[in-house]
Write an enzyme that holds these catalytic residues in place. Structure first.
Site, PDB file in Angstrom:
ATOM      1  N   PHE A  73       0.826  -1.214   0.000  1.00 49.73           N
ATOM      2  CA  PHE A  73       0.000   0.000   0.000  1.00 49.73           C
ATOM      3  C   PHE A  73       0.864   1.269   0.000  1.00 49.73           C
ATOM      4  O   PHE A  73       0.897   2.014  -0.989  1.00 49.73           O
ATOM      5  CB  PHE A  73      -0.960  -0.064   1.201  1.00 49.73           C
ATOM      6  CG  PHE A  73      -1.550   1.246   1.593  1.00 49.73           C
ATOM      7  CD1 PHE A  73      -2.192   2.052   0.659  1.00 49.73           C
ATOM      8  CD2 PHE A  73      -1.472   1.687   2.916  1.00 49.73           C
ATOM      9  CE1 PHE A  73      -2.741   3.277   1.030  1.00 49.73           C
ATOM     10  CE2 PHE A  73      -2.018   2.895   3.290  1.00 49.73           C
ATOM     11  CZ  PHE A  73      -2.639   3.693   2.353  1.00 49.73           C
ATOM     12  N   ILE A  74       1.622   1.495   1.067  1.00 51.82           N
ATOM     13  CA  ILE A  74       2.443   2.714   1.110  1.00 51.82           C
ATOM     14  C   ILE A  74       3.541   2.624   0.050  1.00 51.82           C
ATOM     15  O   ILE A  74       3.828   3.604  -0.650  1.00 51.82           O
ATOM     16  CB  ILE A  74       3.059   2.930   2.519  1.00 51.82           C
ATOM     17  CG1 ILE A  74       1.947   3.078   3.574  1.00 51.82           C
ATOM     18  CG2 ILE A  74       3.958   4.179   2.524  1.00 51.82           C
ATOM     19  CD1 ILE A  74       2.439   3.264   5.007  1.00 51.82           C
ATOM     20  N   ASP A 108       9.474  -7.324  -3.900  1.00 57.27           N
ATOM     21  CA  ASP A 108       8.275  -7.619  -3.103  1.00 57.27           C
ATOM     22  C   ASP A 108       7.933  -9.089  -3.293  1.00 57.27           C
ATOM     23  O   ASP A 108       7.978  -9.590  -4.417  1.00 57.27           O
ATOM     24  CB  ASP A 108       7.120  -6.714  -3.596  1.00 57.27           C
ATOM     25  CG  ASP A 108       5.997  -6.626  -2.583  1.00 57.27           C
ATOM     26  OD1 ASP A 108       5.452  -7.685  -2.197  1.00 57.27           O
ATOM     27  OD2 ASP A 108       5.654  -5.499  -2.177  1.00 57.27           O
ATOM     28  N   ASN A 109       7.597  -9.772  -2.214  1.00 58.51           N
ATOM     29  CA  ASN A 109       7.245 -11.195  -2.378  1.00 58.51           C
ATOM     30  C   ASN A 109       5.736 -11.390  -2.559  1.00 58.51           C
ATOM     31  O   ASN A 109       5.255 -12.518  -2.580  1.00 58.51           O
ATOM     32  CB  ASN A 109       7.765 -12.036  -1.197  1.00 58.51           C
ATOM     33  CG  ASN A 109       7.032 -11.738   0.088  1.00 58.51           C
ATOM     34  OD1 ASN A 109       6.227 -10.811   0.152  1.00 58.51           O
ATOM     35  ND2 ASN A 109       7.312 -12.520   1.121  1.00 58.51           N
ATOM     36  N   GLY A 137       1.374  -7.534  -0.449  1.00 65.27           N
ATOM     37  CA  GLY A 137       1.316  -6.596  -1.575  1.00 65.27           C
ATOM     38  C   GLY A 137       0.680  -7.279  -2.779  1.00 65.27           C
ATOM     39  O   GLY A 137       0.385  -8.477  -2.740  1.00 65.27           O
ATOM     40  N   LEU A 160      10.537  -0.946   3.105  1.00 68.64           N
ATOM     41  CA  LEU A 160       9.149  -0.959   3.580  1.00 68.64           C
ATOM     42  C   LEU A 160       8.580  -2.366   3.701  1.00 68.64           C
ATOM     43  O   LEU A 160       7.462  -2.535   4.195  1.00 68.64           O
ATOM     44  CB  LEU A 160       8.246  -0.142   2.623  1.00 68.64           C
ATOM     45  CG  LEU A 160       8.145   1.365   2.894  1.00 68.64           C
ATOM     46  CD1 LEU A 160       9.486   2.053   2.823  1.00 68.64           C
ATOM     47  CD2 LEU A 160       7.169   2.027   1.922  1.00 68.64           C
ATOM     48  N   THR A 173      10.185 -12.083   8.968  1.00 70.31           N
ATOM     49  CA  THR A 173      10.303 -11.001   7.980  1.00 70.31           C
ATOM     50  C   THR A 173      10.820  -9.731   8.639  1.00 70.31           C
ATOM     51  O   THR A 173      11.704  -9.053   8.123  1.00 70.31           O
ATOM     52  CB  THR A 173       8.926 -10.705   7.354  1.00 70.31           C
ATOM     53  OG1 THR A 173       8.411 -11.911   6.817  1.00 70.31           O
ATOM     54  CG2 THR A 173       9.015  -9.654   6.274  1.00 70.31           C
ATOM     55  N   TYR A 214       4.894  -7.712  17.302  1.00 67.43           N
ATOM     56  CA  TYR A 214       5.104  -6.822  16.163  1.00 67.43           C
ATOM     57  C   TYR A 214       5.877  -5.582  16.622  1.00 67.43           C
ATOM     58  O   TYR A 214       6.881  -5.188  16.008  1.00 67.43           O
ATOM     59  CB  TYR A 214       3.741  -6.467  15.577  1.00 67.43           C
ATOM     60  CG  TYR A 214       3.755  -5.480  14.448  1.00 67.43           C
ATOM     61  CD1 TYR A 214       4.508  -5.710  13.311  1.00 67.43           C
ATOM     62  CD2 TYR A 214       2.993  -4.311  14.512  1.00 67.43           C
ATOM     63  CE1 TYR A 214       4.504  -4.804  12.266  1.00 67.43           C
ATOM     64  CE2 TYR A 214       2.976  -3.402  13.478  1.00 67.43           C
ATOM     65  CZ  TYR A 214       3.738  -3.643  12.359  1.00 67.43           C
ATOM     66  OH  TYR A 214       3.739  -2.742  11.338  1.00 67.43           O
TER      67      TYR A 214
END
Ligand code: UDP
Length: 326
Positions: free
Chosen positions: A11-12, A31-32, A36, A76, A95, A149
């Site tokens: 998103f961002i 990106d995996n 996303g 990100l 991650t 988190y």
């Protein structure tokens, strides 16, 4: 400049990629596609300055080469969303801890500056006044999954700052508060896309708890504008910044505003946290950023008002194109 954006299909990330291209830069996305999606970048695919690689940031050899070829890294890629983290604690930790470790170590080897995404979640249950970057973190029990988190992200922050202090690797920590805008999905628990989707489907809006908890919502275009300005601000390196807007709203009022703006006939219902997230869940009552440090550094802070941001979210929703009440 060639920018590497990890999580660039998120998103961002996808909004940042858009803005970097607008500013004339080359962009490499890694990106995996776990949270996303390729469609987030579909409108940019014709641009030959954009390269998208579907790969995990946990692939050390790949990341080493990708970072070597970049001038600047925006990190990100992360497991995000309260619901996602609750459902995937192990993957989230991997991650967010190992992934950031790999990115920062490679950046250090090749001396590439890195901006890393963190989160207002690191303040935990500190729900006093507007939160300054040097305020205390107040976390609940380590056995409450939600705080894993915050713990992982705080470790990422510490690592980034340690690289700056000991190796003079230029790093900036971006503490994002609640960010909203087109392309955000409600699938991983974010309140605005979820309530907008419910309102447009004329289904009940599910407000968790008593609805009196507050948040400050920031429009994503403002967020990425701030991020890009920080990257250009020499005095920002080695520092932590809150990125957000300081106008506060209760989730009850947010739900009412969404019903009004969509012209929906949905009811608003309250759902106990236990039913939404399972037993032992802890939420924060209030979360407001102090953005004076950001303002001092780049001369402004995000300012698009909530109604305008909500209008953009509604207009971009597949069911919202029909019209928006004023
Ligand atoms: N929330 C809600 N209904 C939903 C999803 C979330 O009332 O369908 C609440 C959630 O409990 C929290 C607030 O909205 O108090 C913001 O939630 P979100 O997950 O978007 O962000 P965060 O909790 O990380 O601020």
């Amino acid at each position: 400049m060639k920018a590497l954006v990890t999580g660039g299909a998120g998103f961002i990330g996808s909004h940042l990629v858009e803005r970097l291209l607008e500013a004339g830069h080359e962009v490499q996305v890694v990106d995996n596609l776990s949270t996303g999606a390729r469609r987030n970048l579909a409108h940019l695919e014709e641009d030959h300055r954009l390269q998208v690689t579907v790969e995990s940031i946990l692939d050390q050899a790949y990341m080493d080469e990708a970072i070597k070829q970049a001038d600047l890294v925006f990190h990100l890629a992360a497991a995000v969303g309260v619901e996602w983290v609750l459902q995937h604690p192990l993957g989230s930790l991997e991650t967010n801890l190992r992934g950031t470790d790999i990115v920062l170590a490679a950046a250090d080897r090749h001396k590439r500056p890195v901006l890393i995404a963190s989160t207002s979640e690191v303040y935990g249950k500190n729900d006093g006044g507007p939160l300054r970057e040097d305020d205390d973190r107040i976390l609940g029990s380590g056995q409450v999954t939600r705080w894993l988190y915050a713990t992982a992200k705080a470790a990422d922050e510490a690592l980034a700052l340690a690289y700056w202090q000991e190796h003079q690797l230029p790093t900036i920590v971006l503490r994002f508060f609640n960010t909203i805008g087109p392309r955000q999905t409600g699938r991983y628990g974010m309140v605005v896309p979820r309530l907008v989707g419910q309102a447009l489907a004329n289904e009940p809006l599910t407000v968790y708890g008593d609805g009196k908890q507050t948040r400050c919502f920031t429009y994503v275009r403002d967020v990425v504008k701030s991020v890009m300005s920080l990257a250009e601000c020499g005095s920002a390196w080695g520092q932590v910044f809150n990125i957000g807007r300081d106008q506060e709203i209760t989730i009850d009022d947010l739900a009412r505003r969404i019903v009004e703006l969509t012209g929906s006939c949905s009811a608003i219902i309250h759902v106990p946290y236990q039913d939404a997230y399972g037993p032992g869940f802890e939420d924060m009552r209030r979360r407001v950023p102090d953005v004076s440090k950001l303002r001092r550094c780049i001369g402004y802070a995000p300012d698009t008002d909530l109604d305008e941001a909500l209008r953009q979210v509604i207009a971009s929703h597949p069911a919202g194109v029909a019209g928006i009440a004023s």
